[in-house]
Design a protein around this motif. Structure first.
Motif, PDB file in Angstrom:
ATOM      1  N   PHE A 182       0.883  -1.311  -0.174  1.00  0.00           N
ATOM      2  CA  PHE A 182      -0.037   0.074   0.108  1.00  0.00           C
ATOM      3  C   PHE A 182       0.944   1.282   0.049  1.00  0.00           C
ATOM      4  O   PHE A 182       1.992   1.133   0.496  1.00  0.00           O
ATOM      5  CB  PHE A 182      -0.830  -0.001   1.234  1.00  0.00           C
ATOM      6  CG  PHE A 182      -1.999  -1.095   1.023  1.00  0.00           C
ATOM      7  CD1 PHE A 182      -3.327  -0.851   0.533  1.00  0.00           C
ATOM      8  CD2 PHE A 182      -1.572  -2.271   1.465  1.00  0.00           C
ATOM      9  CE1 PHE A 182      -4.244  -1.881   0.755  1.00  0.00           C
ATOM     10  CE2 PHE A 182      -2.780  -3.340   1.443  1.00  0.00           C
ATOM     11  CZ  PHE A 182      -3.962  -2.885   1.202  1.00  0.00           C
ATOM     12  N   GLU A 183       0.244   2.464  -0.446  1.00  0.00           N
ATOM     13  CA  GLU A 183       0.896   3.577  -0.395  1.00  0.00           C
ATOM     14  C   GLU A 183       0.088   4.593   0.106  1.00  0.00           C
ATOM     15  O   GLU A 183      -0.869   4.414   0.556  1.00  0.00           O
ATOM     16  CB  GLU A 183       1.376   4.004  -2.016  1.00  0.00           C
ATOM     17  CG  GLU A 183       0.070   4.072  -2.990  1.00  0.00           C
ATOM     18  CD  GLU A 183       0.410   4.370  -4.238  1.00  0.00           C
ATOM     19  OE1 GLU A 183       1.736   4.648  -4.320  1.00  0.00           O
ATOM     20  OE2 GLU A 183      -0.447   4.506  -5.194  1.00  0.00           O
ATOM     21  N   LEU A 222       4.226   1.315   5.461  1.00  0.00           N
ATOM     22  CA  LEU A 222       4.007   0.201   6.349  1.00  0.00           C
ATOM     23  C   LEU A 222       2.283   0.374   6.700  1.00  0.00           C
ATOM     24  O   LEU A 222       1.950   1.482   6.751  1.00  0.00           O
ATOM     25  CB  LEU A 222       4.735   0.365   7.954  1.00  0.00           C
ATOM     26  CG  LEU A 222       6.016  -0.127   7.851  1.00  0.00           C
ATOM     27  CD1 LEU A 222       6.517   0.197   9.226  1.00  0.00           C
ATOM     28  CD2 LEU A 222       6.101  -1.471   7.407  1.00  0.00           C
ATOM     29  N   THR A 223       1.754  -0.888   6.971  1.00  0.00           N
ATOM     30  CA  THR A 223       0.423  -0.973   7.325  1.00  0.00           C
ATOM     31  C   THR A 223       0.198  -2.220   8.009  1.00  0.00           C
ATOM     32  O   THR A 223       1.263  -2.684   8.663  1.00  0.00           O
ATOM     33  CB  THR A 223      -0.550  -1.084   6.063  1.00  0.00           C
ATOM     34  OG1 THR A 223      -1.914  -1.060   6.477  1.00  0.00           O
ATOM     35  CG2 THR A 223      -0.215  -2.521   5.115  1.00  0.00           C
ATOM     36  N   GLU A 224      -0.923  -2.569   8.618  1.00  0.00           N
ATOM     37  CA  GLU A 224      -1.002  -3.553   9.558  1.00  0.00           C
ATOM     38  C   GLU A 224      -0.825  -4.885   8.589  1.00  0.00           C
ATOM     39  O   GLU A 224      -1.437  -5.173   7.672  1.00  0.00           O
ATOM     40  CB  GLU A 224      -2.464  -3.602  10.075  1.00  0.00           C
ATOM     41  CG  GLU A 224      -2.752  -2.445  11.126  1.00  0.00           C
ATOM     42  CD  GLU A 224      -1.900  -2.484  12.347  1.00  0.00           C
ATOM     43  OE1 GLU A 224      -1.591  -3.721  12.716  1.00  0.00           O
ATOM     44  OE2 GLU A 224      -1.245  -1.423  12.805  1.00  0.00           O
ATOM     45  N   TYR A 225      -0.068  -5.686   9.335  1.00  0.00           N
ATOM     46  CA  TYR A 225       0.269  -7.313   8.540  1.00  0.00           C
ATOM     47  C   TYR A 225      -0.352  -8.252   9.530  1.00  0.00           C
ATOM     48  O   TYR A 225      -0.158  -8.273  10.656  1.00  0.00           O
ATOM     49  CB  TYR A 225       1.691  -7.266   8.363  1.00  0.00           C
ATOM     50  CG  TYR A 225       2.230  -6.253   7.370  1.00  0.00           C
ATOM     51  CD1 TYR A 225       1.651  -6.004   6.146  1.00  0.00           C
ATOM     52  CD2 TYR A 225       3.195  -5.664   7.866  1.00  0.00           C
ATOM     53  CE1 TYR A 225       2.209  -4.962   5.084  1.00  0.00           C
ATOM     54  CE2 TYR A 225       3.686  -4.372   7.011  1.00  0.00           C
ATOM     55  CZ  TYR A 225       3.132  -4.283   5.648  1.00  0.00           C
ATOM     56  OH  TYR A 225       3.644  -3.079   4.847  1.00  0.00           O
ATOM     57  N   LYS A 284       8.597   6.172   3.469  1.00  0.00           N
ATOM     58  CA  LYS A 284       8.262   5.318   2.647  1.00  0.00           C
ATOM     59  C   LYS A 284       9.319   4.387   2.407  1.00  0.00           C
ATOM     60  O   LYS A 284      10.393   4.373   2.836  1.00  0.00           O
ATOM     61  CB  LYS A 284       7.909   5.773   1.263  1.00  0.00           C
ATOM     62  CG  LYS A 284       9.115   6.514   0.502  1.00  0.00           C
ATOM     63  CD  LYS A 284       8.683   6.908  -0.947  1.00  0.00           C
ATOM     64  CE  LYS A 284       9.698   7.875  -1.280  1.00  0.00           C
ATOM     65  NZ  LYS A 284       9.980   9.350  -0.775  1.00  0.00           N
ATOM     66  N   ASP A 304      -1.869   6.845   2.243  1.00  0.00           N
ATOM     67  CA  ASP A 304      -2.613   6.624   3.600  1.00  0.00           C
ATOM     68  C   ASP A 304      -2.789   5.311   3.892  1.00  0.00           C
ATOM     69  O   ASP A 304      -3.795   5.058   4.894  1.00  0.00           O
ATOM     70  CB  ASP A 304      -4.173   7.407   3.249  1.00  0.00           C
ATOM     71  CG  ASP A 304      -4.812   6.539   1.965  1.00  0.00           C
ATOM     72  OD1 ASP A 304      -4.401   5.860   1.543  1.00  0.00           O
ATOM     73  OD2 ASP A 304      -5.789   7.164   1.846  1.00  0.00           O
ATOM     74  N   SER A 305      -1.933   4.273   3.790  1.00  0.00           N
ATOM     75  CA  SER A 305      -2.170   2.948   3.907  1.00  0.00           C
ATOM     76  C   SER A 305      -3.194   2.022   3.604  1.00  0.00           C
ATOM     77  O   SER A 305      -3.387   0.982   3.785  1.00  0.00           O
ATOM     78  CB  SER A 305      -1.829   3.012   5.522  1.00  0.00           C
ATOM     79  OG  SER A 305      -0.762   3.376   6.030  1.00  0.00           O
ATOM     80  N   THR A 306      -3.963   2.912   2.836  1.00  0.00           N
ATOM     81  CA  THR A 306      -5.176   2.112   2.259  1.00  0.00           C
ATOM     82  C   THR A 306      -5.392   2.164   0.716  1.00  0.00           C
ATOM     83  O   THR A 306      -6.152   1.688   0.463  1.00  0.00           O
ATOM     84  CB  THR A 306      -6.677   2.870   2.838  1.00  0.00           C
ATOM     85  OG1 THR A 306      -6.606   4.202   2.313  1.00  0.00           O
ATOM     86  CG2 THR A 306      -6.566   2.819   4.332  1.00  0.00           C
TER      87      THR A 306
END
Length: 302
Positions: A62-63, A88-91, A156, A65-67
């Motif tokens: 993802f890029e 980074l986002t939730e994994y 990023k 806004d993480s969504t």
């Protein structure tokens, strides 16, 4: 081979299967799991001497806004592909993080009017993983960890491992990340000898430490690993943009703060920082390993 993208395929239904322990690819990289993707390419002047470069992206990056998923539909060249970035986002686990790899498809056999090529690709995680563990030096000490934050966070990460001088990263746009969501009282202690930097063996007594935090983080290649090790506590503030951890704690009624500077966090790297707090001083041992040396759950990729 040239720098043009000939074709691309998207698959979310392929089956991943474990392989025997110790199996490696042609370059000696250990293989954990295997899947098969198939596609057809229509091209002129293809023969048994031809080769194709294959670029692999696993799991949805993802890029912004993480969504917002990273868009590959308009990529027409290898240069454009390698400039793709993510945040980074939730994994959901170690096998859910973005991974990339590249390999060369070589001639395998002829099937009717088709020339069949295949390739083995070593997929490498695009993020790192860091665990922070803490203990006290004396059984009678009263120690509570109040806060842990991570500063100099890149804005990023790059999906592919390209040279540093081809990257554009800002370390000032982001706010420090909080790595602790509650106070943690440390009720264990360790009075043994902490390993030195040159000792790359596993820590022998993890039960004497409490896990404070374990998290994924973006690659940050700033800092120099030298005779002083991977970690620097307080001292002269480095002039570069290496990661640093701020640790706030209460020891025997007194409030303290320490800054821990961390050098060269690389992709696919799994590091563990062991902290022992003794009066107003802290002793640190950092263990740096390739992530592939640790057990992972197989399957499934989603």
């Amino acid at each position: 081979m040239n720098d043009k993208i000939i074709t691309s395929i998207v698959s979310s239904h392929n089956v991943w299967t474990p392989v025997p322990v110790g199996e490696t690819d042609e370059e000696g990289n250990e293989i954990d799991i295997r899947t098969t993707l198939q596609t057809e390419i229509e091209a002129d002047e293809i023969n048994e001497k031809s080769k194709f470069k294959i670029y692999l992206v696993l799991n949805q990056p993802f890029e912004k806004d993480s969504t917002t998923p990273v868009d590959f539909t308009n990529v027409t060249s290898i240069e454009e592909l390698k400039q793709k970035t993510f945040v980074l986002t939730e994994y959901g686990g170690d096998n859910k993080v973005p991974m990339t790899g590249e390999g060369t498809a070589k001639f395998s056999y002829v099937d009717g009017n088709k020339i069949i090529f295949d390739a083995s690709i070593y997929a490498k995680r695009c993020v790192a993983k860091l665990g922070i563990y803490c203990t006290k030096a004396s059984e009678t000490s009263e120690l509570t960890i109040k806060e842990i934050t991570l500063s100099k966070v890149p804005d990023k990460g790059y999906l592919f491992d390209i040279p540093v001088d081809e990257r554009s990263i800002d370390y000032k746009k982001t706010v420090p990340l909080s790595l602790l969501d509650r106070d943690i009282a440390i009720d264990v202690y360790y009075s043994g000898t902490m390993p030195g930097f040159s000792d790359d063996s596993f820590f022998e007594d993890e039960n004497s430490f409490i896990e404070l935090s374990q998290f994924y983080l973006l690659e940050n290649l700033n800092g120099i690993v030298d005779d002083n090790g991977f970690i620097q506590v307080d001292g002269q503030v480095p002039s570069d943009d290496r990661y640093y951890i701020t640790l706030r704690y209460i020891l025997n009624g007194g409030n303290y703060e320490k800054k821990i500077y961390v050098s060269q966090i690389e992709r696919n790297q799994y590091s563990k920082i062991y902290i022992r707090i003794n009066d107003t001083t802290i002793t640190i041992y950092c263990q740096v390993n390739s992530w592939t040396e640790h057990e992972i759950d197989v399957p499934a990729f989603e």
